[in-house]
Design a protein around this motif. Structure first.
Motif, mmCIF file in Angstrom:
data_model
loop_
_atom_site.group_PDB
_atom_site.id
_atom_site.type_symbol
_atom_site.label_atom_id
_atom_site.label_comp_id
_atom_site.label_asym_id
_atom_site.label_seq_id
_atom_site.Cartn_x
_atom_site.Cartn_y
_atom_site.Cartn_z
ATOM 1 N N HIS A 173 -8.759 6.583 -3.299
ATOM 2 C CA HIS A 173 -8.989 5.489 -4.228
ATOM 3 C C HIS A 173 -8.603 4.153 -3.616
ATOM 4 O O HIS A 173 -7.594 4.040 -2.927
ATOM 5 C CB HIS A 173 -8.171 5.730 -5.497
ATOM 6 C CG HIS A 173 -8.445 4.733 -6.576
ATOM 7 N ND1 HIS A 173 -9.635 4.675 -7.252
ATOM 8 C CD2 HIS A 173 -7.674 3.744 -7.096
ATOM 9 C CE1 HIS A 173 -9.597 3.705 -8.135
ATOM 10 N NE2 HIS A 173 -8.418 3.114 -8.057
ATOM 11 N N GLN A 174 -9.430 3.159 -3.872
ATOM 12 C CA GLN A 174 -9.141 1.789 -3.463
ATOM 13 C C GLN A 174 -8.748 1.002 -4.704
ATOM 14 O O GLN A 174 -9.536 0.852 -5.639
ATOM 15 C CB GLN A 174 -10.377 1.154 -2.824
ATOM 16 C CG GLN A 174 -10.632 1.574 -1.384
ATOM 17 C CD GLN A 174 -9.551 1.080 -0.448
ATOM 18 O OE1 GLN A 174 -8.879 1.876 0.180
ATOM 19 N NE2 GLN A 174 -9.370 -0.231 -0.343
ATOM 20 N N PHE A 175 -7.527 0.498 -4.717
ATOM 21 C CA PHE A 175 -7.060 -0.237 -5.881
ATOM 22 C C PHE A 175 -7.649 -1.640 -5.909
ATOM 23 O O PHE A 175 -7.832 -2.279 -4.873
ATOM 24 C CB PHE A 175 -5.534 -0.315 -5.879
ATOM 25 C CG PHE A 175 -4.865 0.985 -6.186
ATOM 26 C CD1 PHE A 175 -4.758 1.427 -7.493
ATOM 27 C CD2 PHE A 175 -4.356 1.779 -5.167
ATOM 28 C CE1 PHE A 175 -4.146 2.632 -7.793
ATOM 29 C CE2 PHE A 175 -3.742 2.987 -5.449
ATOM 30 C CZ PHE A 175 -3.640 3.415 -6.762
ATOM 31 N N ASN A 229 0.822 -1.204 0.000
ATOM 32 C CA ASN A 229 0.000 0.000 0.000
ATOM 33 C C ASN A 229 0.861 1.261 0.000
ATOM 34 O O ASN A 229 0.508 2.265 -0.620
ATOM 35 C CB ASN A 229 -0.928 0.004 1.221
ATOM 36 C CG ASN A 229 -2.031 -1.025 1.112
ATOM 37 O OD1 ASN A 229 -2.465 -1.383 0.007
ATOM 38 N ND2 ASN A 229 -2.492 -1.524 2.241
ATOM 39 N N LYS A 230 1.997 1.203 0.672
ATOM 40 C CA LYS A 230 2.911 2.343 0.683
ATOM 41 C C LYS A 230 3.430 2.628 -0.719
ATOM 42 O O LYS A 230 3.511 3.781 -1.145
ATOM 43 C CB LYS A 230 4.082 2.067 1.623
ATOM 44 C CG LYS A 230 5.097 3.211 1.676
ATOM 45 C CD LYS A 230 6.285 2.862 2.570
ATOM 46 C CE LYS A 230 7.330 3.980 2.540
ATOM 47 N NZ LYS A 230 8.521 3.639 3.362
ATOM 48 N N GLN A 231 3.782 1.585 -1.440
ATOM 49 C CA GLN A 231 4.285 1.759 -2.802
ATOM 50 C C GLN A 231 3.198 2.311 -3.721
ATOM 51 O O GLN A 231 3.459 3.186 -4.544
ATOM 52 C CB GLN A 231 4.832 0.435 -3.326
ATOM 53 C CG GLN A 231 6.131 0.026 -2.653
ATOM 54 C CD GLN A 231 6.525 -1.407 -2.937
ATOM 55 O OE1 GLN A 231 5.683 -2.265 -3.237
ATOM 56 N NE2 GLN A 231 7.814 -1.702 -2.831
ATOM 57 N N LEU A 232 1.973 1.815 -3.559
ATOM 58 C CA LEU A 232 0.856 2.343 -4.354
ATOM 59 C C LEU A 232 0.661 3.823 -4.077
ATOM 60 O O LEU A 232 0.401 4.612 -4.993
ATOM 61 C CB LEU A 232 -0.429 1.567 -4.039
ATOM 62 C CG LEU A 232 -0.504 0.135 -4.557
ATOM 63 C CD1 LEU A 232 -1.747 -0.557 -4.018
ATOM 64 C CD2 LEU A 232 -0.508 0.104 -6.082
ATOM 65 N N SER A 233 0.797 4.216 -2.820
ATOM 66 C CA SER A 233 0.672 5.618 -2.444
ATOM 67 C C SER A 233 1.753 6.469 -3.100
ATOM 68 O O SER A 233 1.501 7.594 -3.557
ATOM 69 C CB SER A 233 0.732 5.768 -0.922
ATOM 70 O OG SER A 233 0.669 7.123 -0.541
ATOM 71 N N PHE A 253 -7.264 10.046 -14.762
ATOM 72 C CA PHE A 253 -6.693 10.411 -13.464
ATOM 73 C C PHE A 253 -7.115 11.810 -13.057
ATOM 74 O O PHE A 253 -7.103 12.744 -13.860
ATOM 75 C CB PHE A 253 -5.170 10.343 -13.519
ATOM 76 C CG PHE A 253 -4.503 10.688 -12.217
ATOM 77 C CD1 PHE A 253 -4.480 9.784 -11.175
ATOM 78 C CD2 PHE A 253 -3.922 11.938 -12.029
ATOM 79 C CE1 PHE A 253 -3.876 10.094 -9.971
ATOM 80 C CE2 PHE A 253 -3.314 12.260 -10.831
ATOM 81 C CZ PHE A 253 -3.285 11.336 -9.799
ATOM 82 N N LYS A 254 -7.489 11.935 -11.788
ATOM 83 C CA LYS A 254 -7.808 13.235 -11.211
ATOM 84 C C LYS A 254 -6.961 13.422 -9.958
ATOM 85 O O LYS A 254 -6.759 12.480 -9.191
ATOM 86 C CB LYS A 254 -9.293 13.324 -10.860
ATOM 87 C CG LYS A 254 -10.219 13.249 -12.073
ATOM 88 C CD LYS A 254 -11.679 13.366 -11.670
ATOM 89 C CE LYS A 254 -12.595 13.295 -12.882
ATOM 90 N NZ LYS A 254 -14.020 13.377 -12.494
#
Length: 204
Positions: free
Chosen positions: A135-137, A93-97, A129-130
């Motif tokens: 957002h939930q991946f 989740n950190k990487q996605l952030s 993209f906004k």
């Protein structure tokens, strides 16, 4: 990047050949050059900027400012960029952030439109993209880079360039796409494909 790697290759060979004969200061200088890296975020933003330059459309209706004659180019053309996000289980989740943070930066470039494709072993979402959105991946399964590229091809989507955020562990298409691709890897990664440009996010 090609010439940078070529020069580093020549320096590496020279360093090995003269290991026992070169003065210590020279060997130290060569080592520093070989170990130097351009910050990953600079590489990412240069890729976007260079992609923008390559998409300029020349027209006889405009004057070239330097030559004071046509053709000039249309500065207002929108940069149509695609970012593919690896949402497999190996991405934290950190990487996605952190991926989102960089996308926010890119989206602020003038006249830039970003289409996001979420994919693990399949495409799980496609949207514009906004900035600053919660957002939930979707996904969190296995990894396969082919579905996202197949989706672009099958839907006949036209992008000026593609940025793929991933850890690189998975199969990629054998054939290089016609558009520029930048692989943005996490710190712990594998090389996804022998084609395209690549950079490592050292803070992941």
């Amino acid at each position: 990047r090609y010439f940078e790697n070529l020069i580093k290759g020549e320096l590496q060979e020279a360093h090995q050949k003269c290991a026992g004969n070169a003065p210590g200061e020279l060997k130290s200088l060569i080592r520093r050059i070989l170990q130097s890296e351009v910050p990953w975020n600079v590489v990412l933003r240069r890729f976007v900027a260079n992609t923008r330059n390559s998409t300029r459309k020349y027209t006889l209706k405009r004057f070239n400012r330097r030559l004071q004659c046509p053709p000039g180019y249309n500065r207002e053309r929108r940069l149509n960029l695609c970012t593919i996000i690896d949402t497999s289980g190996s991405i934290s989740n950190k990487q996605l952030s952190q991926f989102l943070t960089e996308m926010n930066v890119i989206s602020r470039y003038k006249n830039t439109e970003i289409t996001v494709i979420e994919a693990d072993a399949e495409v799980n979402g496609v949207y514009k993209f906004k900035t600053k959105f919660e957002h939930q991946f979707k996904g969190r399964g296995g990894t396969d880079f082919r579905p996202a590229f197949n989706y672009i091809k099958e839907k006949k989507l036209a992008f000026d360039g593609v940025v793929y955020f991933t850890d690189g562990y998975g199969p990629a298409p054998d054939e290089k796409p016609k558009f520029p691709v930048l692989w943005v890897y996490t710190k712990e990664h594998d090389k996804a494909a022998p084609w395209g440009h690549s950079v490592v996010m050292e803070n992941t």
